[in-house]
Write an enzyme that holds these catalytic residues in place. Structure first.
Site, short mmCIF file in Angstrom:
data_model
loop_
_atom_site.label_atom_id
_atom_site.label_comp_id
_atom_site.label_asym_id
_atom_site.label_seq_id
_atom_site.Cartn_x
_atom_site.Cartn_y
_atom_site.Cartn_z
N LYS A 10 62.18 21.25 57.32
CA LYS A 10 61.87 20.22 58.33
C LYS A 10 61.64 18.84 57.71
CE LYS A 10 56.94 21.27 58.49
NZ LYS A 10 55.97 22.24 59.02
N ARG A 61 45.39 25.99 64.94
CA ARG A 61 46.63 25.44 65.46
C ARG A 61 47.27 26.60 66.22
NH1 ARG A 61 51.35 22.57 61.91
NH2 ARG A 61 52.18 24.69 62.00
C1 LIG Z 1 55.52 22.97 58.03
C2 LIG Z 1 55.27 24.41 58.09
C3 LIG Z 1 55.37 25.20 56.92
C4 LIG Z 1 55.63 24.59 55.56
O1 LIG Z 1 54.47 23.95 55.11
P1 LIG Z 1 54.38 23.34 53.63
O2 LIG Z 1 52.95 22.97 53.47
O3 LIG Z 1 55.30 22.20 53.59
O4 LIG Z 1 54.77 24.43 52.69
C5 LIG Z 1 55.20 26.56 57.05
N1 LIG Z 1 54.93 27.14 58.23
C6 LIG Z 1 54.81 26.42 59.37
C7 LIG Z 1 54.51 27.13 60.64
C8 LIG Z 1 54.97 25.03 59.34
O5 LIG Z 1 54.85 24.33 60.46
#
Ligand SMILES: *Cc1c(COP(=O)(O)O)cnc(C)c1O
Length: 371
Positions: free
Chosen positions: A36, A131
């Protein structure tokens, strides 16, 4: 070359991804690389796949569709709960999604049946970060309902910590997830359930010898791109922390007083900032601003300090350095600054790669991946 631009070193990202895959594989944990941050840019995703990543995760269906269109056929996971209004697209482009709502799962079931497909589902469990996630006592009944939905395959559980409230992964909350998952591993399930413990913030705990129990997957974005764990932003040993930098151009460079004069009121973005008189300074303006980047997440070169930013101007104190108009300054950036820069139409991207990659763990040389 156009400025401002993000400079993204694919060889370093390859190294980070391959190193993490190897270290985690040794303890039975697979990696879903999270795309993302770079909007699913196919060449970066492809770099991660050539480093041994087998599964890609993104929070936006648009990014997953972009990767599919470019021909990437790896397993794709939608890591944010699907929008009901996008159920058909989710089923078409993503193999798996992370879910918390039965109403959404029912919509996915209808969409999957209509498309004659089976859509994989991981249920997210709330472990305290507040969350997304199903409250633990409610997981059992939702699993039962999901297992009855046509076109849906229940694949396991997941959790996500440290994103909203900064709750850290530890033996207690990870054991809670593992134990919950073990309740749903039935004898007729020949394949193991996926237990996706979290994101880059799980790495500190894992590498410090945390009890991984049934955790067998992590979803990693920041650690691969920036070589840091997000809880304290400490560098992860053996990884590059400078794979990505931001290059911006100087449009003014003058000796100016450090203290403003006139009647002080609010500025464009703050209450009137307090100024200390340091006499004259080498003030430099760089052509980038809040519209393009989170300036709090920028690290300038040694000897230069960031003073302020407005929408299109970044104001620096260049200290003793003489910096001329037209020259470029390279900043390191954190994930937050990177996200905003990636989504600014004014910031270009330059991917750098030498092309031949050495897998760090075997000394094996991998040929350049297809463009
Ligand atoms: C953004 C996200 C991740 C990745 O997080 P990082 O800290 O960049 O490794 C993993 N799981 C979910 C649900 C996310 O929204």
């Amino acid at each position: 070359m156009s400025t401002p631009r993000l400079q993204i070193d694919l060889d370093k990202i390859f190294h980070n991804a391959a190193t993490l895959v190897t270290r985690l594989k040794a303890i039975g944990v697979s990696v879903t690389a999270v795309t993302k941050g770079f909007l699913g840019a196919p060449q970066i995703a492809q770099t991660m796949l050539s480093a041994g990543i087998t599964s890609l995760g993104d929070s936006r269906i648009e990014n997953i569709e972009r990767m599919r269109r470019s021909g990437i056929d790896a397993q794709m996971v939608l890591i944010r709960a699907p929008l009901i209004s996008q159920a058909d697209r989710v089923v078409a482009a993503a193999d798996i999604s992370l879910n918390t709502e039965l109403k959404t799962l029912t919509a996915l079931s209808v969409a999957a049946s209509r498309a004659c497909k089976t859509h994989g589902v991981l249920l997210m469990v709330e472990l305290g970060d507040l969350r997304e996630g199903i409250m633990p006592p409610d997981v059992g009944s939702i699993v039962q309902s999901v297992r009855k939905l046509p076109g849906i395959r229940f694949m396991g559980l997941g959790s996500n910590l440290a994103c909203r409230s900064g709750v850290s992964p530890d033996n207690r909350n990870m054991a809670e997830l593992s134990n919950l998952a073990s309740r749903f591993t039935t004898s007729e399930c020949s394949t193991l359930l996926t237990v996706s413990g979290g994101n880059s913030s799980n790495l500190d705990w894992i590498f410090a010898g945390g009890e991984i129990g049934g955790i067998n997957n992590l979803r990693l974005g920041e650690a691969i791109l920036f070589g840091r764990e997000p809880l304290r932003r400490t560098p992860i040993s053996g990884l590059h922390t400078n794979a990505i930098s931001l290059i911006a151009e100087v449009i003014e460079s003058k000796s100016k007083p450090s203290k403003p004069w006139g009647t002080l009121a609010q500025s464009a973005f703050n209450d009137a900032p307090v100024r200390y008189d340091q006499g004259d300074i080498n003030q430099v303006i760089v052509a980038i601003g809040r519209q393009d980047v989170d300036h709090d997440g920028l690290t300038p070169p040694d000897g230069i300090n960031i003073l302020d930013a407005s929408s299109d101007h970044l104001v620096l104190n260049a200290g003793k350095r003489k910096i001329s108009v037209g020259s470029s300054i390279s900043f390191q950036l954190n994930y937050s600054a990177f996200l905003r820069a990636m989504t600014s139409p004014h910031v270009g991207q330059k991917l750098i790669e030498k092309g031949v990659k050495a897998l760090p763990y075997q000394g094996v040389t991998v040929l350049p991946h297809a463009a």
